[in-house]
Design an enzyme around this catalytic site. Structure first.
Site, PDB file in Angstrom:
ATOM      1  N   LYS A  39       0.836  -1.203   0.000  1.00  0.00           N
ATOM      2  CA  LYS A  39       0.000   0.000   0.000  1.00  0.00           C
ATOM      3  C   LYS A  39       0.872   1.254   0.000  1.00  0.00           C
ATOM      4  O   LYS A  39       2.081   1.182   0.244  1.00  0.00           O
ATOM      5  CB  LYS A  39      -0.903  -0.009   1.238  1.00  0.00           C
ATOM      6  CG  LYS A  39      -0.141   0.082   2.563  1.00  0.00           C
ATOM      7  CD  LYS A  39      -1.042  -0.155   3.764  1.00  0.00           C
ATOM      8  CE  LYS A  39      -0.251  -0.149   5.053  1.00  0.00           C
ATOM      9  NZ  LYS A  39      -1.063  -0.618   6.196  1.00  0.00           N
ATOM     10  N   TYR A 266      16.180  31.107   4.941  1.00  0.00           N
ATOM     11  CA  TYR A 266      15.045  31.837   5.519  1.00  0.00           C
ATOM     12  C   TYR A 266      15.181  32.016   7.037  1.00  0.00           C
ATOM     13  O   TYR A 266      15.514  31.077   7.753  1.00  0.00           O
ATOM     14  CB  TYR A 266      13.743  31.062   5.281  1.00  0.00           C
ATOM     15  CG  TYR A 266      13.218  31.140   3.866  1.00  0.00           C
ATOM     16  CD1 TYR A 266      12.873  32.359   3.290  1.00  0.00           C
ATOM     17  CD2 TYR A 266      13.061  29.973   3.128  1.00  0.00           C
ATOM     18  CE1 TYR A 266      12.372  32.408   1.996  1.00  0.00           C
ATOM     19  CE2 TYR A 266      12.565  30.024   1.829  1.00  0.00           C
ATOM     20  CZ  TYR A 266      12.225  31.251   1.277  1.00  0.00           C
ATOM     21  OH  TYR A 266      11.734  31.292  -0.001  1.00  0.00           O
TER      22      TYR A 266
HETATM   23  C1  LIG Z   1      -0.304  -1.623   6.868  1.00  0.00           C
HETATM   24  C2  LIG Z   1      -0.856  -2.899   7.367  1.00  0.00           C
HETATM   25  C3  LIG Z   1      -0.028  -4.017   7.568  1.00  0.00           C
HETATM   26  C4  LIG Z   1       1.477  -3.953   7.464  1.00  0.00           C
HETATM   27  O1  LIG Z   1       1.983  -3.422   8.673  1.00  0.00           O
HETATM   28  P1  LIG Z   1       3.533  -3.275   8.957  1.00  0.00           P
HETATM   29  O2  LIG Z   1       3.585  -2.761  10.343  1.00  0.00           O
HETATM   30  O3  LIG Z   1       4.050  -2.303   7.961  1.00  0.00           O
HETATM   31  O4  LIG Z   1       4.137  -4.619   8.802  1.00  0.00           O
HETATM   32  C5  LIG Z   1      -0.625  -5.211   7.887  1.00  0.00           C
HETATM   33  N1  LIG Z   1      -1.967  -5.302   8.051  1.00  0.00           N
HETATM   34  C6  LIG Z   1      -2.792  -4.244   7.893  1.00  0.00           C
HETATM   35  C7  LIG Z   1      -4.255  -4.420   8.092  1.00  0.00           C
HETATM   36  C8  LIG Z   1      -2.258  -3.007   7.570  1.00  0.00           C
HETATM   37  O5  LIG Z   1      -3.086  -1.948   7.429  1.00  0.00           O
END
Ligand SMILES: *Cc1c(COP(=O)(O)O)cnc(C)c1O
Length: 376
Positions: A39, A266
């Site tokens: 994701k 800045y």
């Molecule tokens: C993002 C997510 C993961 C992965 O989590 P990490 O801490 O990056 O390993 C797993 N399960 C769900 C439901 C998530 O939203």
């Protein structure tokens, strides 16, 4: 027209992903598979190339957050199992069916909509039923699940392919919350099975869970951050052997000799304490080089650490290179990742910014091109 790009980019080290994936494999039980979480553009690393690399390493289950992220992978020809963690919003049902995407099922209303759409098309849709075993965020609460199960069993358009939950405190190695969540998860799994459903995939563990907690009942684990070389929590620094994947680099655009007392950038938040040699880097907060790194960030140049001085601007950042010999315009500075045997990890950045490496990685801007270093 062909022309050289602004010399600021990210190197994505695919062999480091392979190494980190091996670490994930070594934590899985022999019957478990890895569902790779890609994701948020693979946590800023580029979802399509990263997913393709993971396919080459044997992965065929992937998770994204949104429908748009899933469609981008489908358009790139990725035809594997795709779980959309964010669920199916009203009006998206037909697209999920059309592109063979699996939503996480989070509520009754979505189940009704998906079922109706599937029946209308004389199809079935696979869903992963998500329960809130104690995360306190999304998914069916135990009582809601109990009330809903008879209705769910009668929805002929749905196939409950997966049963899942998410851990709230897995990075705390002696968390009573995790023990309670695991117990609740197993109890609800039994309830689902007693109702006559046979989910093929059972999954609970993110990176932290996988690193610290067994789940013998699980068929999948869901690592994200560890694949990208970020620690799922400080306690894992000795337990996990991960390699950084993202290396953010920017090359010196200008070198400037400034006399003692000069105000820099800045607000003149920095004044040269002596005559200085300052290098100007063509990177700024618009690239995800966080403005909170003003007067705090570091780079690596010619095997030495160099400090960021003055405010980080939208497109420029200044570094003190007075102590580095032989610096030239065009020399490359590494701001995140490793170079010359030195490193600046996402976890170090995150600590300076009072956040987590996840945010550091996924905030590196879309303006910064990603280059993929092939697997050696
Ligand atoms: C993002 C997510 C993961 C992965 O989590 P990490 O801490 O990056 O390993 C797993 N399960 C769900 C439901 C998530 O939203």
């Amino acid at each position: 027209m062909n022309y050289p790009a602004r010399p600021t980019w990210v190197d994505v080290d695919l062999s480091a992903i392979q190494h980190n994936l091996q670490q994930a494999f070594s934590l899985c039980s022999p019957t478990q598979r890895v569902l790779a979480v890609v994701k948020a553009d693979a946590y800023g690393h580029g979802a399509i190339p990263v997913t393709r690399a993971l396919q080459d390493f044997g992965i065929c289950d992937f998770a994204v957050a949104t429908l748009e992220e899933a469609l981008a992978l489908r358009r790139a020809g990725i035809s594997d199992h795709l779980l959309v963690l964010g669920g199916c919003f009203s009006g998206q049902e037909a697209v999920f069916l059309e592109f063979n995407l699996m939503p996480t099922l989070l509520d009754v209303d979505t189940a009704l909509r998906l079922n109706a759409q599937a029946l209308k098309r004389k199809q079935q849709i696979k869903v992963h039923l998500k329960v809130d075993s104690g995360m306190g965020r999304v998914g069916f609460l135990p009582q809601q699940l109990e009330d809903f199960l008879p209705q769910l069993c009668s929805m002929d358009g749905l196939i409950v392919e997966g049963f899942m939950s998410h851990l709230a405190c897995a990075d705390d190695l002696d968390s009573a919350v995790t023990v309670a969540q695991r117990n609740q998860f197993l109890l609800l799994l039994q309830m689902v099975r007693d109702a006559g459903l046979q989910p093929r995939e059972i999954h609970l563990n993110n990176s932290a869970g996988l690193s610290a907690w067994d789940c013998p009942e699980c068929t999948l684990s869901r690592p994200g951050i560890m694949l990208y070389g970020g620690l799922p929590g400080p306690v894992f620094s000795t337990k996990l052997n991960l390699q950084p994947v993202m290396h953010l680099r920017s090359c010196v655009a200008q070198l400037r000799r400034l006399p003692a007392g000069s105000g820099i950038s800045y607000g003149h938040s920095y004044h040269a304490p002596r005559d200085m040699l300052v290098a100007v880097l063509p990177i700024g907060y618009a690239d995800g080089y966080n403005r909170l790194l003003s007067n705090r960030g570091q780079g690596i140049l010619h095997g030495q650490k160099i400090p960021v001085i003055g405010r980080v601007c939208m497109d420029w950042t200044l570094v003190d290179v007075s102590h580095i010999s032989g610096v030239k315009v065009g020399d490359c500075v590494t701001l995140l990742g490793s170079a010359d045997g030195l490193s600046i990890t996402g976890d170090e950045w995150a600590e300076q910014l009072d956040t987590i490496s996840y945010e550091v990685f996924c905030r590196i801007g879309s303006r910064v091109p990603r280059r993929y270093l092939p697997v050696s």
